[in-house]
Design a protein around this motif. Structure first.
Motif, PDB file in Angstrom:
ATOM      1  N   ASN A 198       0.825  -1.216   0.000  1.00 53.30           N
ATOM      2  CA  ASN A 198       0.000   0.000   0.000  1.00 53.30           C
ATOM      3  C   ASN A 198       0.854   1.258   0.000  1.00 53.30           C
ATOM      4  OD1 ASN A 198      -2.313  -1.603   0.131  1.00 53.30           O
ATOM      5  ND2 ASN A 198      -2.241  -1.659   2.366  1.00 53.30           N
ATOM      6  N   GLY A 199       1.783   1.309  -0.972  1.00 55.43           N
ATOM      7  CA  GLY A 199       2.675   2.449  -1.020  1.00 55.43           C
ATOM      8  C   GLY A 199       3.763   2.319   0.025  1.00 55.43           C
ATOM      9  N   ALA A 200       4.196   3.446   0.575  1.00 54.96           N
ATOM     10  CA  ALA A 200       5.280   3.430   1.561  1.00 54.96           C
ATOM     11  C   ALA A 200       4.764   3.396   2.990  1.00 54.96           C
ATOM     12  CB  ALA A 200       6.150   4.672   1.365  1.00 54.96           C
ATOM     13  N   SER A 201       3.432   3.391   3.174  1.00 55.39           N
ATOM     14  CA  SER A 201       2.902   3.539   4.525  1.00 55.39           C
ATOM     15  C   SER A 201       2.857   2.240   5.307  1.00 55.39           C
ATOM     16  CB  SER A 201       1.491   4.130   4.459  1.00 55.39           C
ATOM     17  OG  SER A 201       0.617   3.251   3.755  1.00 55.39           O
ATOM     18  N   GLU A 202       2.815   1.089   4.638  1.00 51.15           N
ATOM     19  CA  GLU A 202       2.667  -0.190   5.341  1.00 51.15           C
ATOM     20  C   GLU A 202       3.887  -1.066   5.101  1.00 51.15           C
ATOM     21  OE1 GLU A 202      -0.340  -4.048   5.475  1.00 51.15           O
ATOM     22  OE2 GLU A 202      -0.969  -2.182   4.535  1.00 51.15           O
ATOM     23  N   LEU A 203       4.544  -1.447   6.182  1.00 49.71           N
ATOM     24  CA  LEU A 203       5.719  -2.305   6.116  1.00 49.71           C
ATOM     25  C   LEU A 203       5.457  -3.564   6.926  1.00 49.71           C
ATOM     26  CD1 LEU A 203       8.547   0.342   6.638  1.00 49.71           C
ATOM     27  CD2 LEU A 203       7.757  -0.620   4.481  1.00 49.71           C
ATOM     28  N   GLN A 204       5.413  -4.702   6.239  1.00 56.91           N
ATOM     29  CA  GLN A 204       5.187  -5.977   6.907  1.00 56.91           C
ATOM     30  C   GLN A 204       6.540  -6.639   7.185  1.00 56.91           C
ATOM     31  OE1 GLN A 204       2.363  -7.084   8.011  1.00 56.91           O
ATOM     32  NE2 GLN A 204       1.057  -5.518   7.081  1.00 56.91           N
ATOM     33  N   THR A 205       6.832  -6.848   8.463  1.00 59.85           N
ATOM     34  CA  THR A 205       8.130  -7.367   8.872  1.00 59.85           C
ATOM     35  C   THR A 205       8.034  -8.837   9.249  1.00 59.85           C
ATOM     36  OG1 THR A 205       8.660  -5.186   9.759  1.00 59.85           O
ATOM     37  CG2 THR A 205      10.084  -7.010  10.417  1.00 59.85           C
ATOM     38  N   THR A 206       8.992  -9.628   8.750  1.00 64.52           N
ATOM     39  CA  THR A 206       9.060 -11.052   9.079  1.00 64.52           C
ATOM     40  C   THR A 206      10.447 -11.369   9.606  1.00 64.52           C
ATOM     41  OG1 THR A 206       7.516 -11.563   7.277  1.00 64.52           O
ATOM     42  CG2 THR A 206       8.764 -13.394   8.202  1.00 64.52           C
ATOM     43  N   MET A 207      10.531 -11.863  10.817  1.00 68.71           N
ATOM     44  CA  MET A 207      11.812 -12.241  11.408  1.00 68.71           C
ATOM     45  C   MET A 207      12.139 -13.675  11.010  1.00 68.71           C
ATOM     46  SD  MET A 207      12.400  -9.375  12.755  1.00 68.71           S
ATOM     47  CE  MET A 207      14.011  -9.835  13.386  1.00 68.71           C
ATOM     48  N   LEU A 208      13.398 -13.920  10.596  1.00 69.87           N
ATOM     49  CA  LEU A 208      13.777 -15.207  10.031  1.00 69.87           C
ATOM     50  C   LEU A 208      14.866 -15.938  10.817  1.00 69.87           C
ATOM     51  CD1 LEU A 208      13.994 -13.951   6.334  1.00 69.87           C
ATOM     52  CD2 LEU A 208      12.051 -15.079   7.422  1.00 69.87           C
ATOM     53  N   ASP A 209      15.446 -15.258  11.816  1.00 67.19           N
ATOM     54  CA  ASP A 209      16.567 -15.860  12.542  1.00 67.19           C
ATOM     55  C   ASP A 209      16.319 -15.757  14.046  1.00 67.19           C
ATOM     56  OD1 ASP A 209      19.413 -16.864  12.710  1.00 67.19           O
ATOM     57  OD2 ASP A 209      19.623 -14.939  13.737  1.00 67.19           O
ATOM     58  N   ARG A 210      16.390 -16.894  14.733  1.00 68.36           N
ATOM     59  CA  ARG A 210      16.074 -16.955  16.158  1.00 68.36           C
ATOM     60  C   ARG A 210      17.014 -16.071  16.988  1.00 68.36           C
ATOM     61  NH1 ARG A 210      13.230 -20.899  18.500  1.00 68.36           N
ATOM     62  NH2 ARG A 210      13.565 -22.218  16.668  1.00 68.36           N
ATOM     63  N   GLN A 211      18.292 -16.077  16.684  1.00 69.71           N
ATOM     64  CA  GLN A 211      19.253 -15.317  17.476  1.00 69.71           C
ATOM     65  C   GLN A 211      19.085 -13.814  17.278  1.00 69.71           C
ATOM     66  OE1 GLN A 211      23.057 -16.864  16.305  1.00 69.71           O
ATOM     67  NE2 GLN A 211      22.911 -18.643  17.673  1.00 69.71           N
ATOM     68  N   THR A 212      18.631 -13.412  16.100  1.00 71.82           N
ATOM     69  CA  THR A 212      18.464 -11.982  15.824  1.00 71.82           C
ATOM     70  C   THR A 212      17.303 -11.385  16.601  1.00 71.82           C
ATOM     71  OG1 THR A 212      19.387 -12.267  13.602  1.00 71.82           O
ATOM     72  CG2 THR A 212      18.107 -10.263  14.009  1.00 71.82           C
ATOM     73  N   CYS A 213      16.180 -12.126  16.680  1.00 71.36           N
ATOM     74  CA  CYS A 213      14.988 -11.573  17.322  1.00 71.36           C
ATOM     75  C   CYS A 213      14.714 -12.161  18.708  1.00 71.36           C
ATOM     76  CB  CYS A 213      13.763 -11.792  16.443  1.00 71.36           C
ATOM     77  SG  CYS A 213      13.313 -13.534  16.222  1.00 71.36           S
ATOM     78  N   ASP A 214      15.447 -13.242  19.077  1.00 67.87           N
ATOM     79  CA  ASP A 214      15.164 -13.956  20.328  1.00 67.87           C
ATOM     80  C   ASP A 214      13.677 -14.303  20.395  1.00 67.87           C
ATOM     81  OD1 ASP A 214      15.710 -15.175  22.691  1.00 67.87           O
ATOM     82  OD2 ASP A 214      15.627 -13.358  23.905  1.00 67.87           O
ATOM     83  N   CYS A 215      13.194 -14.877  19.291  1.00 67.32           N
ATOM     84  CA  CYS A 215      11.778 -15.197  19.166  1.00 67.32           C
ATOM     85  C   CYS A 215      11.645 -16.470  18.329  1.00 67.32           C
ATOM     86  CB  CYS A 215      11.018 -14.043  18.499  1.00 67.32           C
ATOM     87  SG  CYS A 215      11.555 -13.720  16.794  1.00 67.32           S
TER      88      CYS A 215
END
Length: 468
Positions: free
Chosen positions: A183-200
């Motif tokens: 939707n243009g520059a207003s919506e950014l969908q973030t996906t974390m791919l590495d356990r150590q980077t996000c601790d998730c």
């Protein structure tokens, strides 16, 4: 960062950009500081994966991120205003040029400028972070905020394997995060791919891995094409007008053929290479005139810090993106590498001649297929002369000599390796022969880089006498 003005600004910001997760996260932090936990939790839920990524970092967010968000918002609004102003100015200019005093229509032609500042939005871009960067998520968000509307539709954060100061293109690459713009520059969908980077608990990486693999293959095409364009200009003092100028019969075979998509990429890559050279030449002229990018501190000139931005022939965050491919030969490890900046794109095991192999800087002055009319003779199926000397990089009919010092000075390679090297590096490529500079581990890709031949690259009129 406890000012009511900050809360007011952030409320206005998320109202205007309701899908900006970073804005929601920062507003939540403000409510938390103000003791309004209910409102803070609501904002954190809206922040989604940005909250997950940042909350487990060892450092808190600072005022700097709010200022970056404001700068992004201001830049976004300025670009919209600039586009409207440019459109209005264009219409006025059209009226002035096309309608002279007598009211008759008149066609005017003007030369097309060399430099085109218009940035095309890329479908996929990649931000490479290093092992030293302990906060890769923050670095990527800084780059995206700085790039704003010019950021790619999909930005992948990756970390290449590193060894002895080199980054390995075909090594163990980790994908850390993906940010998709919708939707243009207003919506950014973030996906974390590495356990150590996000601790998730990270998301499935397979879909993003396919996008990255496709992008990396295209990047290799970009590097080879851009390198050929640069080498053509260096030798001929003019730019190639079309891809066919680079794919010509021996001895002007800058490229050994073409690859899928290369013809469509030529115009865009050529433009970026021209712009990069023009900017470099301008910088050199300004530095010579005392107008370089520097600021005075205590009477001393210090370089200004480069702004982080998504640049490059294919959306790669790397200030050295416009350097052509080079070859490095390491006599100590018997390795030959194709490099771009400090990235090892390919690494091969080679045979050398010990003290007979000279150290120094050379260039590929000639590329020939089937030297002396054979693809299985003493020089194998490919040969590349170094600086018009009797030294060359070529194949061999003695494969057991690879990894040893048994030649009279030339660089010997296996058939598969020399043919991939021949296709990837253009005529004019710099070759540096050193002693002790490359990692010993070779990089064998699952799929070889290959160009489909379009011209005759043999030279039956010459008998080659390289120091094999």
């Amino acid at each position: 960062m406890e000012s009511p003005d900050d809360i007011f600004y952030l409320k206005q910001f998320v109202n205007q950009h309701p899908n900006n997760q970073m804005g929601w996260y920062l507003l939540g932090k403000q409510y938390l500081l103000a003791g309004k936990e209910g409102k803070a939790n609501y904002c954190f839920l809206k922040a989604g994966e940005v909250y997950d990524a940042f909350e487990d970092e060892s450092h808190p967010l600072s005022d700097n991120q709010l200022q970056q968000l404001k700068a992004w918002d201001k830049q976004h609004k300025k670009k919209k205003l600039a586009r409207r102003t440019a459109l209005l100015a264009g219409l006025l200019l059209f009226v002035v040029v096309m309608i002279p005093a007598n009211g008759a229509l008149k066609r005017e032609t003007t030369p097309e400028p060399l430099i085109v500042a218009e940035n095309q939005q890329l479908p996929v871009g990649v931000v490479f972070v290093t092992q030293k960067d302990r906060q890769p998520v923050g670095s990527v968000w800084n780059a995206l905020i700085a790039a704003a509307a010019d950021a790619p539709l999909l930005t992948i954060t990756a970390r290449l394997e590193e060894e002895s100061g080199w980054r390995k293109w075909k090594g163990n690459t980790k994908l850390l995060m993906a940010v998709r713009k919708e939707n243009g520059a207003s919506e950014l969908q973030t996906t974390m791919l590495d356990r150590q980077t996000c601790d998730c608990e990270p998301s499935d990486v397979s879909a993003v891995a396919k996008e990255y693999e496709k992008w990396s293959q295209e990047q290799e095409t970009h590097w080879t094409l851009a390198s050929a364009i640069i080498q053509y200009e260096r030798k001929n003092k003019k730019w190639p007008e079309k891809l066919d100028d680079l794919i010509r019969p021996y001895p002007n075979n800058y490229l050994a053929g073409e690859r899928g998509g290369m013809r469509a990429l030529f115009a865009g890559v050529s433009l970026k290479v021209k712009n990069a050279k023009a900017q470099k030449d301008k910088s050199v002229r300004e530095q010579g005139a005392g107008k370089g990018d520097s600021t005075a501190v205590d009477g001393k000139e210090t370089p200004q810090k480069e702004k982080s931005q998504l640049v490059g022939t294919n959306g790669i965050l790397d200030k050295e993106w416009n350097q052509p491919l080079e070859i490095i030969v390491d006599k100590a490890t018997h390795r030959l590498a194709i490099v771009q900046g400090n990235i090892i794109v390919r690494s091969f095991k080679v045979g050398l001649g010990g003290e007979e192999t000279p150290e120094g800087s050379f260039y590929i002055s000639e590329k020939v297929k089937n030297p002396n009319g054979s693809d299985n003779g003493i020089f194998g199926s490919r040969g590349m002369t170094l600086s018009n000397t009797l030294y060359a990089i070529h194949g061999t009919d003695e494969p057991d000599s690879i990894g040893k010092d048994e030649s009279l000075g030339c660089v010997r390679m296996s058939k598969e390796d020399v043919e991939e090297l021949f296709d990837m590096v253009p005529l004019g490529t710099v070759v540096k022969i050193k002693n002790g500079t490359l990692p010993s581990k070779v990089q064998q890709p699952t799929e070889r880089f290959k160009l489909e031949p379009r011209q005759n690259e043999t030279n039956p009129a010459k008998v080659y006498k390289w120091l094999t």
